[in-house]
Design a protein around this motif. Structure first.
Motif, PDB file in Angstrom:
ATOM      1  N   PRO A 178      -5.075  -3.841  52.783  1.00 46.39           N
ATOM      2  CA  PRO A 178      -6.411  -3.446  52.303  1.00 46.39           C
ATOM      3  C   PRO A 178      -6.774  -4.139  50.990  1.00 46.39           C
ATOM      4  O   PRO A 178      -7.329  -3.523  50.082  1.00 46.39           O
ATOM      5  CB  PRO A 178      -6.265  -1.929  52.124  1.00 46.39           C
ATOM      6  CG  PRO A 178      -4.831  -1.746  51.752  1.00 46.39           C
ATOM      7  CD  PRO A 178      -4.069  -2.781  52.540  1.00 46.39           C
ATOM      8  N   THR A 179      -6.431  -5.401  50.890  1.00 50.98           N
ATOM      9  CA  THR A 179      -6.698  -6.158  49.665  1.00 50.98           C
ATOM     10  C   THR A 179      -8.151  -6.615  49.648  1.00 50.98           C
ATOM     11  O   THR A 179      -8.662  -7.132  50.648  1.00 50.98           O
ATOM     12  CB  THR A 179      -5.784  -7.398  49.587  1.00 50.98           C
ATOM     13  OG1 THR A 179      -4.423  -6.982  49.742  1.00 50.98           O
ATOM     14  CG2 THR A 179      -5.954  -8.110  48.258  1.00 50.98           C
ATOM     15  N   GLU A 180      -8.804  -6.436  48.520  1.00 48.00           N
ATOM     16  CA  GLU A 180     -10.202  -6.845  48.416  1.00 48.00           C
ATOM     17  C   GLU A 180     -10.321  -8.362  48.576  1.00 48.00           C
ATOM     18  O   GLU A 180      -9.384  -9.118  48.293  1.00 48.00           O
ATOM     19  CB  GLU A 180     -10.780  -6.414  47.069  1.00 48.00           C
ATOM     20  CG  GLU A 180     -10.932  -4.907  46.925  1.00 48.00           C
ATOM     21  CD  GLU A 180     -11.489  -4.521  45.574  1.00 48.00           C
ATOM     22  OE1 GLU A 180     -12.424  -3.706  45.527  1.00 48.00           O
ATOM     23  OE2 GLU A 180     -10.981  -5.047  44.567  1.00 48.00           O
ATOM     24  N   LEU A 181     -11.492  -8.776  49.008  1.00 54.62           N
ATOM     25  CA  LEU A 181     -11.750 -10.202  49.232  1.00 54.62           C
ATOM     26  C   LEU A 181     -12.996 -10.605  48.454  1.00 54.62           C
ATOM     27  O   LEU A 181     -14.067 -10.028  48.636  1.00 54.62           O
ATOM     28  CB  LEU A 181     -11.954 -10.475  50.728  1.00 54.62           C
ATOM     29  CG  LEU A 181     -12.313 -11.920  51.119  1.00 54.62           C
ATOM     30  CD1 LEU A 181     -11.153 -12.865  50.820  1.00 54.62           C
ATOM     31  CD2 LEU A 181     -12.691 -11.992  52.604  1.00 54.62           C
ATOM     32  N   TRP A 182     -12.840 -11.576  47.577  1.00 53.31           N
ATOM     33  CA  TRP A 182     -14.003 -12.085  46.863  1.00 53.31           C
ATOM     34  C   TRP A 182     -14.827 -12.978  47.788  1.00 53.31           C
ATOM     35  O   TRP A 182     -14.296 -13.635  48.686  1.00 53.31           O
ATOM     36  CB  TRP A 182     -13.590 -12.892  45.631  1.00 53.31           C
ATOM     37  CG  TRP A 182     -12.774 -12.160  44.600  1.00 53.31           C
ATOM     38  CD1 TRP A 182     -11.647 -12.601  44.001  1.00 53.31           C
ATOM     39  CD2 TRP A 182     -13.039 -10.877  44.029  1.00 53.31           C
ATOM     40  NE1 TRP A 182     -11.172 -11.689  43.102  1.00 53.31           N
ATOM     41  CE2 TRP A 182     -12.020 -10.607  43.093  1.00 53.31           C
ATOM     42  CE3 TRP A 182     -14.023  -9.906  44.220  1.00 53.31           C
ATOM     43  CZ2 TRP A 182     -11.951  -9.439  42.343  1.00 53.31           C
ATOM     44  CZ3 TRP A 182     -13.967  -8.735  43.471  1.00 53.31           C
ATOM     45  CH2 TRP A 182     -12.952  -8.512  42.549  1.00 53.31           C
ATOM     46  N   ALA A 183     -16.109 -13.015  47.549  1.00 59.11           N
ATOM     47  CA  ALA A 183     -17.012 -13.797  48.406  1.00 59.11           C
ATOM     48  C   ALA A 183     -16.971 -15.292  48.092  1.00 59.11           C
ATOM     49  O   ALA A 183     -17.523 -16.098  48.836  1.00 59.11           O
ATOM     50  CB  ALA A 183     -18.447 -13.276  48.254  1.00 59.11           C
ATOM     51  N   GLU A 184     -16.325 -15.662  46.989  1.00 62.18           N
ATOM     52  CA  GLU A 184     -16.272 -17.063  46.571  1.00 62.18           C
ATOM     53  C   GLU A 184     -15.541 -17.913  47.613  1.00 62.18           C
ATOM     54  O   GLU A 184     -14.353 -17.725  47.871  1.00 62.18           O
ATOM     55  CB  GLU A 184     -15.545 -17.170  45.222  1.00 62.18           C
ATOM     56  CG  GLU A 184     -15.497 -18.575  44.648  1.00 62.18           C
ATOM     57  CD  GLU A 184     -16.725 -18.916  43.825  1.00 62.18           C
ATOM     58  OE1 GLU A 184     -16.833 -20.062  43.392  1.00 62.18           O
ATOM     59  OE2 GLU A 184     -17.568 -18.028  43.620  1.00 62.18           O
ATOM     60  N   ASN A 185     -16.250 -18.846  48.223  1.00 54.52           N
ATOM     61  CA  ASN A 185     -15.661 -19.818  49.162  1.00 54.52           C
ATOM     62  C   ASN A 185     -14.888 -19.153  50.301  1.00 54.52           C
ATOM     63  O   ASN A 185     -13.806 -19.612  50.676  1.00 54.52           O
ATOM     64  CB  ASN A 185     -14.732 -20.783  48.414  1.00 54.52           C
ATOM     65  CG  ASN A 185     -15.468 -21.603  47.377  1.00 54.52           C
ATOM     66  OD1 ASN A 185     -16.599 -22.007  47.598  1.00 54.52           O
ATOM     67  ND2 ASN A 185     -14.838 -21.836  46.240  1.00 54.52           N
ATOM     68  N   ALA A 186     -15.432 -18.091  50.846  1.00 58.00           N
ATOM     69  CA  ALA A 186     -14.779 -17.418  51.976  1.00 58.00           C
ATOM     70  C   ALA A 186     -15.218 -18.078  53.284  1.00 58.00           C
ATOM     71  O   ALA A 186     -16.410 -18.123  53.591  1.00 58.00           O
ATOM     72  CB  ALA A 186     -15.140 -15.940  51.985  1.00 58.00           C
ATOM     73  N   PRO A 187     -14.283 -18.598  54.087  1.00 59.93           N
ATOM     74  CA  PRO A 187     -14.654 -19.253  55.348  1.00 59.93           C
ATOM     75  C   PRO A 187     -14.921 -18.228  56.447  1.00 59.93           C
ATOM     76  O   PRO A 187     -14.534 -17.055  56.340  1.00 59.93           O
ATOM     77  CB  PRO A 187     -13.418 -20.093  55.674  1.00 59.93           C
ATOM     78  CG  PRO A 187     -12.287 -19.299  55.104  1.00 59.93           C
ATOM     79  CD  PRO A 187     -12.828 -18.638  53.861  1.00 59.93           C
ATOM     80  N   VAL A 188     -15.572 -18.665  57.507  1.00 55.02           N
ATOM     81  CA  VAL A 188     -15.808 -17.810  58.675  1.00 55.02           C
ATOM     82  C   VAL A 188     -15.418 -18.585  59.928  1.00 55.02           C
ATOM     83  O   VAL A 188     -15.399 -19.821  59.939  1.00 55.02           O
ATOM     84  CB  VAL A 188     -17.284 -17.365  58.769  1.00 55.02           C
ATOM     85  CG1 VAL A 188     -17.657 -16.480  57.598  1.00 55.02           C
ATOM     86  CG2 VAL A 188     -18.211 -18.578  58.841  1.00 55.02           C
ATOM     87  N   LEU A 189     -15.106 -17.851  60.965  1.00 53.54           N
ATOM     88  CA  LEU A 189     -14.764 -18.468  62.243  1.00 53.54           C
ATOM     89  C   LEU A 189     -16.026 -18.982  62.934  1.00 53.54           C
ATOM     90  O   LEU A 189     -17.099 -18.380  62.827  1.00 53.54           O
ATOM     91  CB  LEU A 189     -14.061 -17.448  63.140  1.00 53.54           C
ATOM     92  CG  LEU A 189     -12.711 -16.919  62.633  1.00 53.54           C
ATOM     93  CD1 LEU A 189     -12.282 -15.717  63.444  1.00 53.54           C
ATOM     94  CD2 LEU A 189     -11.658 -18.005  62.679  1.00 53.54           C
TER      95      LEU A 189
END
Length: 415
Positions: A212-223
């Motif tokens: 349950p680690t938070e994810l920053w929106a900076e440079n987050a890829p998507v499938l």
């Protein structure tokens, strides 16, 4: 002449006779003036000879340019009359070619001077490059590429200044490098972490996450392009970009058990396919720090050879991926700027992965990773080997803490 005209009048009649009367009257008038042009022939011949000699004088003594013309052709512009020399006709000009010749000489002189100056500049730079390259790197107006040896020395000198300043303030730290490291990085981290705390978050899909680690929106890829293979395009990862234009994908380990359309293992390999990934690194099982840098350098060198973004993750959420990447970012930034930008890269890595470099010990070890990367590019002579061994103490943060607090209890030596 008058007699000849009179005889001609006897044979001519009509209008022509009237014209002859006018001619006869004119001739009679000339006879009355007693003009005799034949007597001036000698004087005219002498004048012609003088002019020819004068023309030859200018042609030979002032080196006026001459243009040879074929019979029937005439010169143009401001050229004078022809002169006959040896049966060949020449035309002399009035000084325009002398000006052209002067301009050509001037241009040749300027070009020669510029060439000499250019050669001197090249020679000076060649000598400086060979014997004083460090001066060029530090002071030259144009950014000069530093050799691995120069980068090694700059990094060492940066921390030497920092550590020496600490020893001056706290004299009991002399001779205890581990304690100096502990004190310096503890203070530096407390100052720098204040600007690396909170960033924009991306909404998690917990069914598609292992932790349950938070994810920053900076440079987050998507499938992409998965059709109905998955329920969504979410993937818990961030792309880390380097100055060298390389990218690493930092992600968490896949779920221990997952299936169907939220299978994180399937998503991991789909992302690898999507990015044409050549390497997936799944190491960092340790919870502390490796006893040897050899393994880390082997991993780093392998990742450097990749032409596509590799995927890197820990195995037990030990946050070693962020620390390793922090050291690599510090090294990449230092090669570009020749400055040890600890704070800049701390902010950068913490924008990418939540919880990366969470304490001063990791801060110190990141600097140690960078130090190893620099040393691995240099053939260490005896002096640099001593420097390298001295600053390996950046991996002894914990031991340094023990030493530091022990020293704080001891009285300060006033000598």
């Amino acid at each position: 002449m008058s007699e000849a005209v009179g005889k001609l009048k006897k044979t001519v009649q009509g209008p022509d006779a009237s014209k002859l009367n006018n001619v006869e009257a004119g001739l009679n008038t000339m006879d009355l003036l007693d003009l005799n042009f034949a007597s001036f022939k000698t004087d005219l011949d002498a004048s012609k000879k003088s002019l020819s000699e004068l023309d030859l004088f200018f042609a030979s003594n002032f080196k006026a340019s001459k243009v040879t013309l074929s019979p029937g052709n005439t010169p143009s512009g401001n050229q004078a009359n022809p002169t006959i020399l040896g049966g060949q006709q020449f035309w002399t000009t009035t000084g325009v070619d002398e000006k052209k010749e002067l301009n050509v000489d001037l241009l040749v002189g300027i070009a020669a001077g510029f060439l000499v100056l250019l050669l001197l500049v090249i020679l000076i730079h060649g000598l400086l490059h060979k014997y004083k390259r460090r001066w060029l790197v530090d002071h030259y107006c144009i950014k000069w590429k530093a050799t691995p040896e120069i980068l090694f020395d700059i990094y060492y000198e940066h921390f030497k200044r920092k550590f020496d300043a600490l020893r001056l303030d706290e004299t009991n730290l002399k001779g205890h490098m581990d304690a100096v490291v502990f004190k310096y990085f503890t203070s530096a981290y407390e100052t720098d972490k204040c600007d690396a705390i909170d960033f924009k978050k991306k909404k998690l899909i917990h069914s598609d996450c292992r932790y349950p680690t938070e994810l920053w929106a900076e440079n987050a890829p998507v499938l992409k392009g998965y059709d109905d293979r998955f329920k969504n395009n979410f993937f818990h990862a961030n792309m880390c970009s380097f100055y060298t234009r390389k990218e690493w994908m930092l992600t968490e380990a896949p779920q221990m058990k997952s299936a169907d359309k939220n299978c994180t293992i399937s998503k991991l390999f789909w992302m690898a396919k999507q990015n044409k990934t050549q390497s997936i690194f799944t190491g960092f099982k340790i919870t502390g720090f490796p006893k040897s840098m050899a393994g880390l350098m082997q991993v780093y060198n392998a990742l450097e050879r990749d032409t596509q973004p590799p995927i890197i993750h820990c195995t037990k959420d030990n946050r070693r991926t962020g620390l390793f990447t922090f050291g690599a970012m510090l090294y990449d930034d230092f090669k570009k700027t020749r400055k040890v930008n600890l704070k800049t890269n701390l902010i950068k890595i913490r924008k990418l992965r939540v919880g990366s470099v969470p304490n001063a010990e990791d801060y110190s070890y990141g600097a140690r990773i960078c130090w190893e990367m620099l040393a691995s590019k240099v053939k260490l002579d005896d002096l640099r080997k001593q420097k390298y061994e001295a600053y390996k103490a950046m991996e002894l943060f914990a031991e340094g803490g023990t030493t530091y607090y022990r020293l704080m209890k001891e009285p300060v030596d006033q000598n």
